[in-house]
Design an enzyme around this catalytic site. Structure first.
Site, PDB file in Angstrom:
ATOM      1  N   LYS A  13       0.838  -1.325  -0.155  1.00  0.00           N
ATOM      2  CA  LYS A  13       0.032  -0.023  -0.086  1.00  0.00           C
ATOM      3  C   LYS A  13       0.831   1.337   0.176  1.00  0.00           C
ATOM      4  O   LYS A  13       0.613   2.305  -0.749  1.00  0.00           O
ATOM      5  CB  LYS A  13      -0.964  -0.008   1.306  1.00  0.00           C
ATOM      6  CG  LYS A  13      -2.037  -1.070   1.172  1.00  0.00           C
ATOM      7  CD  LYS A  13      -2.737  -1.019   2.671  1.00  0.00           C
ATOM      8  CE  LYS A  13      -2.043  -1.263   3.951  1.00  0.00           C
ATOM      9  NZ  LYS A  13      -1.554  -2.528   4.251  1.00  0.00           N
ATOM     10  N   ARG A  88      -9.627   0.827   8.832  1.00  0.00           N
ATOM     11  CA  ARG A  88      -9.195  -0.723   8.885  1.00  0.00           C
ATOM     12  C   ARG A  88     -10.103  -1.564   9.779  1.00  0.00           C
ATOM     13  O   ARG A  88      -9.986  -2.833  10.307  1.00  0.00           O
ATOM     14  CB  ARG A  88      -7.838  -0.544   9.937  1.00  0.00           C
ATOM     15  CG  ARG A  88      -6.674  -1.165   9.296  1.00  0.00           C
ATOM     16  CD  ARG A  88      -5.627  -0.879  10.251  1.00  0.00           C
ATOM     17  NE  ARG A  88      -4.226  -1.521  10.081  1.00  0.00           N
ATOM     18  CZ  ARG A  88      -3.440  -0.709   9.375  1.00  0.00           C
ATOM     19  NH1 ARG A  88      -3.704   0.368   9.116  1.00  0.00           N
ATOM     20  NH2 ARG A  88      -2.393  -1.690   9.151  1.00  0.00           N
ATOM     21  N   ARG A 123      12.092  -5.728   4.502  1.00  0.00           N
ATOM     22  CA  ARG A 123      11.683  -4.307   4.443  1.00  0.00           C
ATOM     23  C   ARG A 123      12.614  -3.219   5.275  1.00  0.00           C
ATOM     24  O   ARG A 123      12.797  -3.733   6.176  1.00  0.00           O
ATOM     25  CB  ARG A 123      10.134  -3.972   4.992  1.00  0.00           C
ATOM     26  CG  ARG A 123       9.836  -2.446   5.183  1.00  0.00           C
ATOM     27  CD  ARG A 123       8.376  -2.080   5.185  1.00  0.00           C
ATOM     28  NE  ARG A 123       7.604  -2.666   6.033  1.00  0.00           N
ATOM     29  CZ  ARG A 123       6.446  -2.388   6.178  1.00  0.00           C
ATOM     30  NH1 ARG A 123       5.755  -1.915   5.426  1.00  0.00           N
ATOM     31  NH2 ARG A 123       5.846  -3.207   7.343  1.00  0.00           N
ATOM     32  N   ARG A 156      11.484  -1.985  10.784  1.00  0.00           N
ATOM     33  CA  ARG A 156      10.290  -1.731  11.908  1.00  0.00           C
ATOM     34  C   ARG A 156      10.334  -2.832  12.776  1.00  0.00           C
ATOM     35  O   ARG A 156      10.528  -3.890  12.675  1.00  0.00           O
ATOM     36  CB  ARG A 156       9.191  -1.417  11.091  1.00  0.00           C
ATOM     37  CG  ARG A 156       8.663  -0.060  10.591  1.00  0.00           C
ATOM     38  CD  ARG A 156       7.716  -0.003   9.687  1.00  0.00           C
ATOM     39  NE  ARG A 156       6.253  -0.702  10.210  1.00  0.00           N
ATOM     40  CZ  ARG A 156       5.329  -0.760   9.376  1.00  0.00           C
ATOM     41  NH1 ARG A 156       5.148   0.042   8.287  1.00  0.00           N
ATOM     42  NH2 ARG A 156       4.081  -1.515   9.871  1.00  0.00           N
ATOM     43  N   ARG A 167      -0.482  -9.519  12.891  1.00  0.00           N
ATOM     44  CA  ARG A 167      -0.941  -8.717  12.441  1.00  0.00           C
ATOM     45  C   ARG A 167      -1.893  -8.913  10.827  1.00  0.00           C
ATOM     46  O   ARG A 167      -2.788  -8.386  10.544  1.00  0.00           O
ATOM     47  CB  ARG A 167       0.145  -7.549  11.619  1.00  0.00           C
ATOM     48  CG  ARG A 167       0.693  -6.620  12.620  1.00  0.00           C
ATOM     49  CD  ARG A 167       2.088  -6.050  12.034  1.00  0.00           C
ATOM     50  NE  ARG A 167       1.966  -5.215  11.166  1.00  0.00           N
ATOM     51  CZ  ARG A 167       3.063  -4.960  10.325  1.00  0.00           C
ATOM     52  NH1 ARG A 167       4.408  -5.236  10.591  1.00  0.00           N
ATOM     53  NH2 ARG A 167       3.004  -3.968   9.309  1.00  0.00           N
TER      54      ARG A 167
END
Ligand code: AP5
Ligand code: ZN
Length: 212
Positions: A13, A88, A123, A156, A167
């Protein structure tokens, strides 16, 4: 154009929001980035959000609804905006409808869970501006340094595999029902996010071609 980007954590996203933002000249609003910024600055909201975010849970609806209500009233949103990470939950979507936001399209980026876990481990994000990179799929020009602001690239905390699994569960139980919610409103469009970044970008821009 008023656009919502929907998709699992790590579906891409944020990556695609950057491109759409440039292409359509509208701001991308990432609730994840807003919360991480608040956390970094030690604000009251940041402190409240910390434990939820680190465990992979959702931050309470009222905090997020307050953030978005203020943000979309700002001057740069008058020709449209991209919402990345909001809504969300169903209550968040209902609150957004109640703000009269008049969303044009909800673009759902679909990626299988197995691919998400591998993707997230590579990431890296810019500690200064939040831009997202990947050790294999989206490398910066200089290793460890953000292309746009020269900030340091870090991992992160919530990208640890166990937190990613949590998640994903939260996504399936609380966020995925939004597909039906927006499908009923005739606003849902789906693209596959499995392919390379550039291929996904092409499909995303094609899916939004009719909107200015
Ligand atoms: P948030 O920051 O929104 O996290 P998320 O939705 O889990 O999404 P991500 O940012 O992890 O992924 P993304 O889809 O943007 O993927 P990206 O483009 O970076 O939220 C964090 C936390 O904040 C939540 O857990 C929650 O606690 C809280 N929160 C936020 N909003 C909330 C709300 N509305 N309500 C309640 N709580 C809220 O891509 C991922 C990686 O893959 C990158 O490294 C990228 O380079 C790479 N990549 C992207 N596309 C491809 C591709 N096609 N092929 C290969 N690699 C790719
Ligand atoms: Zn940066």
């Amino acid at each position: 154009m008023k656009l919502i980007l929907l998709g699992a954590p790590g579906a891409g996203k944020g990556t695609q929001a950057e491109v759409i933002c440039e292409n359509k000249k509208i701001p991308a609003i990432s609730t994840g980035n807003i919360l991480r910024e608040a956390l970094k600055n030690g604000t009251e909201m940041g402190l409240k959000a910390k434990s939820y975010m680190e465990s992979g849970a959702l931050v309470p609806d009222e905090i997020l609804i307050g953030i978005i209500k203020d943000r979309i009233k700002e001057e740069d949103c008058k020709n449209g905006f991209i919402l990345d990470g909001f809504p969300r939950t169903i209550p968040q979507a209902e609150a957004l409808d109640g703000m009269g936001a008049d969303i044009d399209v909800v673009l759902d980026i679909e990626v299988a869970d197995e691919d998400i876990v591998t993707r997230m481990s590579g990431r890296r994000v810019c500690e200064k501006c939040g831009a997202s990179y990947h050790v294999l799929y989206k490398q910066p020009k200089e290793e460890g340094v953000c292309d746009s602001c020269a900030g340091a690239l870090i991992q992160r905390k919530d990208d640890h595999p166990d937190t990613v699994k949590e998640r994903l569960e939260v996504y399936h139980s609380q966020t995925e029902p939004l597909k039906e919610y927006y499908s009923k409103q005739g606003k849902l469009r789906v693209v596959h996010g499995q392919d390379k970044v550039e291929d996904t970008t092409r499909m995303v821009l094609e899916a939004l071609e009719d909107l200015s």
